[in-house]
Design an enzyme around this catalytic site. Sequence first.
Site, PDB file in Angstrom:
ATOM      1  N   ASP A   1      -4.253  -1.747 -46.257  1.00 18.64           N
ATOM      2  CA  ASP A   1      -4.662  -1.922 -44.866  1.00 18.64           C
ATOM      3  C   ASP A   1      -5.469  -3.204 -44.739  1.00 18.64           C
ATOM      4  O   ASP A   1      -6.490  -3.371 -45.422  1.00 18.64           O
ATOM      5  CB  ASP A   1      -5.499  -0.730 -44.398  1.00 18.64           C
ATOM      6  CG  ASP A   1      -4.661   0.534 -44.235  1.00 18.64           C
ATOM      7  OD1 ASP A   1      -3.452   0.482 -44.538  1.00 18.64           O
ATOM      8  OD2 ASP A   1      -5.213   1.559 -43.804  1.00 18.64           O
TER       9      ASP A   1
ATOM     10  N   ASP B   1       1.870   8.420 -34.991  1.00 16.59           N
ATOM     11  CA  ASP B   1       0.501   8.803 -35.333  1.00 16.59           C
ATOM     12  C   ASP B   1       0.063   9.877 -34.354  1.00 16.59           C
ATOM     13  O   ASP B   1       0.162   9.681 -33.136  1.00 16.59           O
ATOM     14  CB  ASP B   1      -0.432   7.597 -35.237  1.00 16.59           C
ATOM     15  CG  ASP B   1       0.094   6.396 -36.017  1.00 16.59           C
ATOM     16  OD1 ASP B   1       0.644   6.620 -37.111  1.00 16.59           O
ATOM     17  OD2 ASP B   1      -0.029   5.262 -35.531  1.00 16.59           O
TER      18      ASP B   1
END
Length: 243
Positions: free
Chosen positions: A8, A130
Amino acid sequence: MLIIPAIDLKDGKCVRLKQGRMEDDTVFSDDPVATAQHWVNEGARRLHLVDLNGAFAGTPIHKPVVEAIAKAQPELPIQIGGGIRSLETIEHYLEAGVTFVIIGTKAVQEPEFVEEACKRFAGHIIVGIDAMNGMVATDGWANVTDVKATDLAKRFADAGVSSIVYTDIARDGMMQGVNVEQTVNLAQYSGLPVIASGGVTNLDDVRNLKGQPGILGAITGRAIYEGTLNLREAQLLLDENRL
Protein backbone atom coordinates in the site's frame (compact mmCIF):
# COMPACT_ATOMS: atom_id res chain seq x y z
CA MET A 1 -4.96 -20.52 -4.57
CA LEU A 2 -2.47 -17.71 -4.02
CA ILE A 3 -1.30 -15.71 -1.03
CA ILE A 4 -0.76 -12.21 -2.40
CA PRO A 5 1.34 -9.63 -0.51
CA ALA A 6 -0.11 -6.13 -0.38
CA ILE A 7 2.02 -3.06 -0.96
CA ASP A 8 0.00 0.00 0.00
CA LEU A 9 1.54 3.25 -1.20
CA LYS A 10 1.17 6.52 0.69
CA ASP A 11 3.42 9.54 0.17
CA GLY A 12 5.97 7.33 -1.58
CA LYS A 13 6.21 4.88 1.31
CA CYS A 14 4.90 1.38 1.96
CA VAL A 15 2.30 1.59 4.74
CA ARG A 16 -0.58 -0.26 6.33
CA LEU A 17 -3.81 1.40 7.43
CA LYS A 18 -6.44 0.31 9.91
CA GLN A 19 -9.93 0.14 8.37
CA GLY A 20 -8.79 2.45 5.58
CA ARG A 21 -8.13 5.45 7.82
CA MET A 22 -5.35 7.51 6.23
CA GLU A 23 -4.46 9.07 9.58
CA ASP A 24 -4.05 5.63 11.20
CA ASP A 25 -1.05 4.39 9.24
CA THR A 26 2.07 2.42 10.04
CA VAL A 27 5.09 2.92 7.78
CA PHE A 28 6.84 -0.36 7.01
CA SER A 29 9.27 0.76 4.33
CA ASP A 30 10.58 3.87 2.59
CA ASP A 31 11.47 1.80 -0.49
CA PRO A 32 8.46 0.08 -2.12
CA VAL A 33 10.60 -1.36 -4.94
CA ALA A 34 12.83 -3.12 -2.39
CA THR A 35 9.73 -4.28 -0.50
CA ALA A 36 8.36 -5.84 -3.68
CA GLN A 37 11.66 -7.63 -4.24
CA HIS A 38 11.60 -8.90 -0.66
CA TRP A 39 8.21 -10.54 -1.14
CA VAL A 40 9.30 -12.04 -4.45
CA ASN A 41 12.32 -13.51 -2.66
CA GLU A 42 9.89 -14.97 -0.10
CA GLY A 43 7.98 -16.77 -2.84
CA ALA A 44 5.24 -14.33 -3.90
CA ARG A 45 3.59 -15.31 -7.19
CA ARG A 46 1.60 -12.09 -7.53
CA LEU A 47 1.70 -8.62 -5.94
CA HIS A 48 -1.21 -6.40 -4.93
CA LEU A 49 -0.41 -2.69 -5.14
CA VAL A 50 -2.68 0.08 -3.87
CA ASP A 51 -2.20 3.78 -4.57
CA LEU A 52 -3.81 5.11 -1.38
CA ASN A 53 -3.29 8.76 -2.24
CA GLY A 54 -4.72 8.03 -5.67
CA ALA A 55 -7.83 6.41 -4.21
CA PHE A 56 -8.65 9.59 -2.31
CA ALA A 57 -7.57 11.97 -5.09
CA GLY A 58 -9.44 10.10 -7.82
CA THR A 59 -6.34 10.02 -10.02
CA PRO A 60 -3.07 8.04 -9.84
CA ILE A 61 -0.40 9.61 -7.63
CA HIS A 62 2.20 6.82 -7.51
CA LYS A 63 2.59 5.98 -11.21
CA PRO A 64 6.42 6.21 -11.15
CA VAL A 65 6.66 3.83 -8.17
CA VAL A 66 4.28 1.32 -9.76
CA GLU A 67 6.19 1.51 -13.03
CA ALA A 68 9.48 0.91 -11.21
CA ILE A 69 8.10 -2.18 -9.46
CA ALA A 70 6.70 -3.56 -12.72
CA LYS A 71 10.00 -2.94 -14.50
CA ALA A 72 11.93 -4.71 -11.75
CA GLN A 73 9.56 -7.72 -11.84
CA PRO A 74 8.84 -8.31 -15.55
CA GLU A 75 7.78 -11.95 -15.08
CA LEU A 76 5.55 -11.41 -12.04
CA PRO A 77 1.78 -10.76 -12.26
CA ILE A 78 1.04 -7.41 -10.62
CA GLN A 79 -2.35 -5.89 -9.87
CA ILE A 80 -2.89 -2.21 -9.07
CA GLY A 81 -5.83 -0.32 -7.61
CA GLY A 82 -6.47 3.21 -6.40
CA GLY A 83 -7.55 6.23 -8.43
CA ILE A 84 -8.24 4.37 -11.67
CA ARG A 85 -11.05 6.29 -13.34
CA SER A 86 -10.17 6.37 -17.05
CA LEU A 87 -9.36 4.03 -19.93
CA GLU A 88 -6.19 6.05 -20.50
CA THR A 89 -4.95 5.23 -17.00
CA ILE A 90 -5.66 1.54 -17.53
CA GLU A 91 -3.80 1.58 -20.83
CA HIS A 92 -0.85 3.38 -19.25
CA TYR A 93 -0.51 0.82 -16.46
CA LEU A 94 -0.80 -2.17 -18.78
CA GLU A 95 1.80 -0.72 -21.14
CA ALA A 96 4.08 -0.18 -18.13
CA GLY A 97 4.00 -3.90 -17.38
CA VAL A 98 1.17 -4.19 -14.85
CA THR A 99 -0.94 -7.32 -15.44
CA PHE A 100 -4.27 -6.46 -13.82
CA VAL A 101 -5.98 -3.15 -13.12
CA ILE A 102 -8.52 -2.93 -10.30
CA ILE A 103 -11.57 -0.71 -10.79
CA GLY A 104 -13.32 0.20 -7.55
CA THR A 105 -15.20 3.47 -7.10
CA LYS A 106 -15.82 3.90 -10.83
CA ALA A 107 -17.42 0.43 -10.95
CA VAL A 108 -20.08 1.62 -8.52
CA GLN A 109 -20.61 5.04 -10.05
CA GLU A 110 -20.48 3.95 -13.69
CA PRO A 111 -20.81 0.17 -14.25
CA GLU A 112 -20.72 0.71 -18.01
CA PHE A 113 -17.10 1.83 -17.63
CA VAL A 114 -16.16 -1.65 -16.41
CA GLU A 115 -17.89 -3.25 -19.37
CA GLU A 116 -16.07 -0.96 -21.79
CA ALA A 117 -12.75 -1.62 -20.05
CA CYS A 118 -13.30 -5.38 -20.30
CA LYS A 119 -13.90 -5.07 -24.04
CA ARG A 120 -10.79 -2.93 -24.56
CA PHE A 121 -8.50 -4.81 -22.19
CA ALA A 122 -9.90 -8.34 -22.04
CA GLY A 123 -8.50 -10.49 -19.24
CA HIS A 124 -6.85 -7.60 -17.43
CA ILE A 125 -9.73 -6.06 -15.46
CA ILE A 126 -10.50 -6.80 -11.80
CA VAL A 127 -13.38 -5.21 -9.94
CA GLY A 128 -12.56 -4.13 -6.39
CA ILE A 129 -15.53 -4.34 -4.04
CA ASP A 130 -14.97 -2.85 -0.60
CA ALA A 131 -17.81 -3.35 1.85
CA MET A 132 -18.83 -2.30 5.33
CA ASN A 133 -21.48 -4.64 6.76
CA GLY A 134 -22.19 -5.91 3.26
CA MET A 135 -22.69 -2.45 1.72
CA VAL A 136 -20.28 -1.07 -0.88
CA ALA A 137 -17.94 1.78 0.10
CA THR A 138 -16.26 4.14 -2.37
CA ASP A 139 -13.66 6.92 -2.63
CA GLY A 140 -11.04 5.25 -0.48
CA TRP A 141 -13.82 3.93 1.79
CA ALA A 142 -14.83 7.47 2.69
CA ASN A 143 -18.42 6.94 1.53
CA VAL A 144 -20.67 3.95 2.26
CA THR A 145 -23.38 3.51 -0.39
CA ASP A 146 -26.74 1.75 -0.35
CA VAL A 147 -25.48 -0.81 -2.89
CA LYS A 148 -25.14 -4.41 -1.72
CA ALA A 149 -21.77 -6.00 -2.43
CA THR A 150 -23.45 -9.15 -3.76
CA ASP A 151 -25.63 -7.14 -6.16
CA LEU A 152 -22.64 -5.23 -7.53
CA ALA A 153 -20.70 -8.46 -8.06
CA LYS A 154 -23.66 -10.04 -9.84
CA ARG A 155 -23.85 -6.99 -12.10
CA PHE A 156 -20.46 -7.89 -13.59
CA ALA A 157 -20.96 -11.66 -13.85
CA ASP A 158 -21.09 -11.58 -17.65
CA ALA A 159 -18.97 -8.48 -18.31
CA GLY A 160 -15.68 -10.32 -18.79
CA VAL A 161 -14.18 -9.37 -15.43
CA SER A 162 -11.10 -11.44 -14.56
CA SER A 163 -11.96 -11.63 -10.85
CA ILE A 164 -13.17 -9.65 -7.86
CA VAL A 165 -11.08 -8.39 -4.97
CA TYR A 166 -13.42 -8.34 -1.99
CA THR A 167 -12.39 -6.36 1.07
CA ASP A 168 -14.26 -6.50 4.35
CA ILE A 169 -13.41 -3.03 5.68
CA ALA A 170 -14.26 -3.90 9.28
CA ARG A 171 -11.55 -6.59 9.23
CA ASP A 172 -8.91 -4.71 7.23
CA GLY A 173 -5.70 -4.10 9.17
CA MET A 174 -7.34 -5.21 12.41
CA MET A 175 -5.78 -8.71 12.60
CA GLN A 176 -9.18 -10.21 13.48
CA GLY A 177 -9.44 -12.95 10.87
CA VAL A 178 -11.00 -13.05 7.43
CA ASN A 179 -14.77 -13.01 6.84
CA VAL A 180 -14.92 -16.39 5.09
CA GLU A 181 -18.71 -16.61 4.94
CA GLN A 182 -19.24 -13.27 3.19
CA THR A 183 -16.35 -13.85 0.81
CA VAL A 184 -17.53 -17.31 -0.26
CA ASN A 185 -21.09 -16.04 -0.53
CA LEU A 186 -19.96 -13.32 -2.92
CA ALA A 187 -18.14 -15.86 -5.10
CA GLN A 188 -21.11 -18.20 -5.23
CA TYR A 189 -23.65 -15.43 -5.85
CA SER A 190 -21.66 -13.82 -8.67
CA GLY A 191 -20.08 -16.91 -10.20
CA LEU A 192 -16.80 -14.97 -10.44
CA PRO A 193 -13.43 -15.91 -8.89
CA VAL A 194 -12.87 -13.88 -5.72
CA ILE A 195 -9.66 -12.74 -4.04
CA ALA A 196 -10.23 -12.28 -0.32
CA SER A 197 -8.86 -9.20 1.40
CA GLY A 198 -9.04 -7.86 4.92
CA GLY A 199 -8.26 -9.75 8.11
CA VAL A 200 -5.94 -12.52 6.89
CA THR A 201 -3.89 -12.83 10.07
CA ASN A 202 -2.35 -16.29 10.44
CA LEU A 203 -2.22 -19.83 9.06
CA ASP A 204 -5.64 -20.61 10.54
CA ASP A 205 -7.18 -17.97 8.27
CA VAL A 206 -5.40 -19.50 5.29
CA ARG A 207 -6.68 -22.96 6.26
CA ASN A 208 -10.22 -21.59 6.54
CA LEU A 209 -10.04 -20.23 3.00
CA LYS A 210 -8.26 -23.21 1.45
CA GLY A 211 -10.52 -25.28 -0.75
CA GLN A 212 -13.46 -22.90 -0.48
CA PRO A 213 -15.43 -22.70 -3.75
CA GLY A 214 -14.64 -19.73 -5.95
CA ILE A 215 -11.71 -18.39 -3.90
CA LEU A 216 -8.78 -17.55 -6.19
CA GLY A 217 -6.49 -16.11 -3.55
CA ALA A 218 -6.05 -14.04 -0.42
CA ILE A 219 -4.36 -10.68 -0.02
CA THR A 220 -2.39 -10.16 3.16
CA GLY A 221 -0.71 -7.03 4.45
CA ARG A 222 -0.15 -6.27 8.11
CA ALA A 223 0.15 -9.98 9.01
CA ILE A 224 3.20 -10.60 6.83
CA TYR A 225 4.77 -7.27 7.77
CA GLU A 226 4.35 -7.86 11.50
CA GLY A 227 5.21 -11.55 11.31
CA THR A 228 2.00 -13.29 12.41
CA LEU A 229 1.91 -14.97 8.99
CA ASN A 230 4.87 -16.36 7.06
CA LEU A 231 4.29 -15.90 3.33
CA ARG A 232 6.30 -18.93 2.26
CA GLU A 233 4.64 -21.21 4.83
CA ALA A 234 1.19 -19.99 3.81
CA GLN A 235 1.79 -20.67 0.12
CA LEU A 236 3.24 -24.11 0.89
CA LEU A 237 0.12 -24.91 2.90
CA LEU A 238 -2.07 -23.97 -0.05
CA ASP A 239 0.05 -26.01 -2.45
CA GLU A 240 -0.39 -29.19 -0.38
CA ASN A 241 -2.91 -31.58 -1.93
CA ARG A 242 -3.89 -28.89 -4.39
CA LEU A 243 -7.42 -29.50 -5.61
